[in-house]
Design a protein around this motif. Structure first.
Motif, PDB file in Angstrom:
ATOM      1  N   PHE A 208       0.842  -1.193   0.000  1.00  0.00           N
ATOM      2  CA  PHE A 208       0.000   0.000   0.000  1.00  0.00           C
ATOM      3  C   PHE A 208       0.878   1.245   0.000  1.00  0.00           C
ATOM      4  O   PHE A 208       1.919   1.277   0.655  1.00  0.00           O
ATOM      5  CB  PHE A 208      -0.881   0.017   1.263  1.00  0.00           C
ATOM      6  N   TYR A 209       0.442   2.274  -0.729  1.00  0.00           N
ATOM      7  CA  TYR A 209       1.154   3.544  -0.808  1.00  0.00           C
ATOM      8  C   TYR A 209       0.168   4.675  -0.553  1.00  0.00           C
ATOM      9  O   TYR A 209      -1.002   4.574  -0.923  1.00  0.00           O
ATOM     10  CB  TYR A 209       1.772   3.746  -2.201  1.00  0.00           C
ATOM     11  N   ALA A 210       0.662   5.757   0.036  1.00  0.00           N
ATOM     12  CA  ALA A 210      -0.161   6.954   0.222  1.00  0.00           C
ATOM     13  C   ALA A 210       0.688   8.175  -0.086  1.00  0.00           C
ATOM     14  O   ALA A 210       1.847   8.253   0.314  1.00  0.00           O
ATOM     15  CB  ALA A 210      -0.691   7.026   1.647  1.00  0.00           C
ATOM     16  N   VAL A 211       0.095   9.118  -0.808  1.00  0.00           N
ATOM     17  CA  VAL A 211       0.753  10.374  -1.160  1.00  0.00           C
ATOM     18  C   VAL A 211      -0.105  11.500  -0.592  1.00  0.00           C
ATOM     19  O   VAL A 211      -1.320  11.544  -0.824  1.00  0.00           O
ATOM     20  CB  VAL A 211       0.897  10.529  -2.686  1.00  0.00           C
ATOM     21  N   ALA A 212       0.530  12.396   0.161  1.00  0.00           N
ATOM     22  CA  ALA A 212      -0.195  13.501   0.791  1.00  0.00           C
ATOM     23  C   ALA A 212      -0.680  14.488  -0.265  1.00  0.00           C
ATOM     24  O   ALA A 212       0.019  14.774  -1.236  1.00  0.00           O
ATOM     25  CB  ALA A 212       0.699  14.203   1.802  1.00  0.00           C
TER      26      ALA A 212
ATOM     27  N   VAL B 170       5.372  14.115   0.045  1.00  0.00           N
ATOM     28  CA  VAL B 170       5.198  13.320   1.257  1.00  0.00           C
ATOM     29  C   VAL B 170       4.514  12.025   0.838  1.00  0.00           C
ATOM     30  O   VAL B 170       3.354  12.027   0.418  1.00  0.00           O
ATOM     31  CB  VAL B 170       4.348  14.058   2.314  1.00  0.00           C
ATOM     32  N   ALA B 171       5.245  10.920   0.913  1.00  0.00           N
ATOM     33  CA  ALA B 171       4.718   9.619   0.522  1.00  0.00           C
ATOM     34  C   ALA B 171       5.158   8.572   1.536  1.00  0.00           C
ATOM     35  O   ALA B 171       6.274   8.632   2.052  1.00  0.00           O
ATOM     36  CB  ALA B 171       5.209   9.240  -0.870  1.00  0.00           C
TER      37      ALA B 171
ATOM     38  N   MET C 258       0.876   7.100   7.961  1.00  0.00           N
ATOM     39  CA  MET C 258       0.178   8.329   7.607  1.00  0.00           C
ATOM     40  C   MET C 258       0.010   9.218   8.844  1.00  0.00           C
ATOM     41  O   MET C 258       0.225  10.436   8.770  1.00  0.00           O
ATOM     42  CB  MET C 258      -1.177   8.001   6.968  1.00  0.00           C
ATOM     43  N   ARG C 259      -0.335   8.613   9.973  1.00  0.00           N
ATOM     44  CA  ARG C 259      -0.460   9.387  11.225  1.00  0.00           C
ATOM     45  C   ARG C 259       0.881  10.015  11.602  1.00  0.00           C
ATOM     46  O   ARG C 259       0.945  11.176  12.000  1.00  0.00           O
ATOM     47  CB  ARG C 259      -0.932   8.474  12.360  1.00  0.00           C
TER      48      ARG C 259
END
Length: 89
Positions: free
Chosen positions: A48-52, A60-61, A74-75
């Protein structure tokens, strides 16, 4: 030449496989729960990946193998966003 893709062959339905359906659904759920992040699931990396989505001088990833781990990353990223940085000695 033989096979179903040969010219003149009738159209046939083919089973459409959905790879990692539960993980992709979890990434979509995280997209709804975390509106300031774009969440993706990589089929090739199985991660899983998240990009702000907020304004930042740098990208910010975060990444994790599980959705729970990704939420923790993420937190952490959000907390460092609000903590002022001190001067380097």
């Amino acid at each position: 030449m033989t096979g179903r893709h040969r010219d003149g062959q009738p159209y046939s339905l083919v089973y459409r496989r959905v790879w990692d359906g539960p993980a992709r659904a979890e990434a979509e759920r995280l997209n709804q729960v975390w509106p300031e992040w774009a969440v993706l699931y990589s089929l090739s990396k199985r991660s899983f990946y998240a990009v702000a989505r907020w304004e930042s001088p740098r990208l910010v990833a975060v990444e994790d193998a599980t959705s729970e781990g990704l939420e923790e990353r993420m937190r952490e990223a959000e907390m460092t966003r609000f903590v002022p940085r001190g001067r380097a000695a």
